[in-house]
Design a protein around this motif. Structure first.
Motif, PDB file in Angstrom:
ATOM      1  N   SER A  58     -11.569 -20.476   2.284  1.00  0.00           N
ATOM      2  CA  SER A  58     -11.574 -19.460   3.329  1.00  0.00           C
ATOM      3  C   SER A  58     -10.383 -18.533   3.071  1.00  0.00           C
ATOM      4  O   SER A  58      -9.404 -18.939   2.435  1.00  0.00           O
ATOM      5  CB  SER A  58     -11.429 -20.115   4.710  1.00  0.00           C
ATOM      6  N   PRO A  59     -10.453 -17.309   3.555  1.00  0.00           N
ATOM      7  CA  PRO A  59      -9.316 -16.401   3.369  1.00  0.00           C
ATOM      8  C   PRO A  59      -8.002 -16.975   3.909  1.00  0.00           C
ATOM      9  O   PRO A  59      -6.960 -16.852   3.263  1.00  0.00           O
ATOM     10  CB  PRO A  59      -9.731 -15.139   4.124  1.00  0.00           C
ATOM     11  N   SER A  60      -8.058 -17.650   5.061  1.00  0.00           N
ATOM     12  CA  SER A  60      -6.819 -18.194   5.627  1.00  0.00           C
ATOM     13  C   SER A  60      -6.276 -19.342   4.784  1.00  0.00           C
ATOM     14  O   SER A  60      -5.065 -19.470   4.597  1.00  0.00           O
ATOM     15  CB  SER A  60      -7.016 -18.631   7.081  1.00  0.00           C
ATOM     16  N   GLY A 120      -2.239 -10.788  -1.870  1.00  0.00           N
ATOM     17  CA  GLY A 120      -2.092  -9.375  -2.239  1.00  0.00           C
ATOM     18  C   GLY A 120      -0.761  -9.089  -2.912  1.00  0.00           C
ATOM     19  O   GLY A 120      -0.699  -8.344  -3.895  1.00  0.00           O
ATOM     20  N   GLN A 121       0.309  -9.685  -2.400  1.00  0.00           N
ATOM     21  CA  GLN A 121       1.625  -9.500  -3.016  1.00  0.00           C
ATOM     22  C   GLN A 121       1.665 -10.120  -4.410  1.00  0.00           C
ATOM     23  O   GLN A 121       2.232  -9.543  -5.333  1.00  0.00           O
ATOM     24  CB  GLN A 121       2.713 -10.133  -2.146  1.00  0.00           C
ATOM     25  N   ARG A 126       0.133  -7.638 -11.563  1.00  0.00           N
ATOM     26  CA  ARG A 126      -0.243  -6.314 -12.085  1.00  0.00           C
ATOM     27  C   ARG A 126       0.980  -5.607 -12.666  1.00  0.00           C
ATOM     28  O   ARG A 126       0.905  -5.029 -13.752  1.00  0.00           O
ATOM     29  CB  ARG A 126      -0.872  -5.452 -10.991  1.00  0.00           C
ATOM     30  N   MET A 127       2.087  -5.661 -11.960  1.00  0.00           N
ATOM     31  CA  MET A 127       3.302  -4.998 -12.444  1.00  0.00           C
ATOM     32  C   MET A 127       3.840  -5.697 -13.700  1.00  0.00           C
ATOM     33  O   MET A 127       4.299  -5.036 -14.632  1.00  0.00           O
ATOM     34  CB  MET A 127       4.376  -4.950 -11.355  1.00  0.00           C
ATOM     35  N   GLU A 138     -10.489  -3.828  -7.944  1.00  0.00           N
ATOM     36  CA  GLU A 138     -10.050  -3.882  -6.555  1.00  0.00           C
ATOM     37  C   GLU A 138     -10.507  -5.238  -6.023  1.00  0.00           C
ATOM     38  O   GLU A 138     -11.675  -5.606  -6.172  1.00  0.00           O
ATOM     39  CB  GLU A 138     -10.734  -2.780  -5.734  1.00  0.00           C
ATOM     40  N   LEU A 139      -9.609  -5.992  -5.426  1.00  0.00           N
ATOM     41  CA  LEU A 139      -9.959  -7.317  -4.914  1.00  0.00           C
ATOM     42  C   LEU A 139      -9.535  -7.446  -3.458  1.00  0.00           C
ATOM     43  O   LEU A 139      -8.362  -7.260  -3.144  1.00  0.00           O
ATOM     44  CB  LEU A 139      -9.255  -8.407  -5.731  1.00  0.00           C
ATOM     45  N   SER A 140     -10.492  -7.776  -2.615  1.00  0.00           N
ATOM     46  CA  SER A 140     -10.157  -8.036  -1.216  1.00  0.00           C
ATOM     47  C   SER A 140      -9.809  -9.516  -1.066  1.00  0.00           C
ATOM     48  O   SER A 140     -10.163 -10.342  -1.911  1.00  0.00           O
ATOM     49  CB  SER A 140     -11.342  -7.702  -0.310  1.00  0.00           C
ATOM     50  N   LEU A 141      -9.128  -9.843  -0.007  1.00  0.00           N
ATOM     51  CA  LEU A 141      -8.795 -11.241   0.271  1.00  0.00           C
ATOM     52  C   LEU A 141     -10.072 -12.072   0.382  1.00  0.00           C
ATOM     53  O   LEU A 141     -10.152 -13.175  -0.176  1.00  0.00           O
ATOM     54  CB  LEU A 141      -7.964 -11.340   1.555  1.00  0.00           C
ATOM     55  N   ALA A 142     -11.076 -11.529   1.053  1.00  0.00           N
ATOM     56  CA  ALA A 142     -12.337 -12.255   1.210  1.00  0.00           C
ATOM     57  C   ALA A 142     -12.993 -12.531  -0.144  1.00  0.00           C
ATOM     58  O   ALA A 142     -13.506 -13.632  -0.382  1.00  0.00           O
ATOM     59  CB  ALA A 142     -13.296 -11.471   2.107  1.00  0.00           C
TER      60      ALA A 142
END
Length: 119
Positions: free
Chosen positions: A32-34, A49-50, A56-57, A19-23
């Protein structure tokens, strides 16, 4: 910035199973995330995320077509925990469920084996 994009891609491929968060993604590559979002969007047309879902797919399809792993094993290998989400996302990406993909590959493999046996 091409080197930074490559670093992002490598990090995501190496961590598909998590599981990976943007942060977390941003921290791992020193952005930075932005800034990460901006770079990914300009490089791929997708948010981080997309893009992660896309790879992954892609990897899931490779595993379904190239191994004898079960759908559940593939799902877990590419970091998806929920089978219904996995099936929905896979179908959205490829127009067929993971099971259908696996079944189609089995038919193809049998046909190729039959052709080879006839030679």
């Amino acid at each position: 910035m091409a080197a930074k994009i490559q670093e992002i891609f490598e990090y995501l491929r190496a961590n598909l199973h998590r599981e990976l968060s943007l942060a977390e993604m941003a921290r791992a590559v020193g952005l930075s995330p932005s800034r990460l979002s901006s770079l990914m969007k300009s490089a791929t047309g997708l948010s981080p995320g997309q893009y992660l879902k896309h790879i992954r797919m892609t990897r899931a399809r490779e595993l379904l077509e190239g191994t004898a792993m079960s759908v559940k094993e593939v799902m877990l290998r590419v970091g998806v925990q929920d089978k219904s989400h996995f099936a929905r996302d896979f179908k959205k990406h490829y127009g067929q469920t993971p099971s259908q993909c696996q079944e189609q590959q089995a038919v193809t493999n049998r046909a190729e084996a039959d052709l080879n046996n006839e030679k």
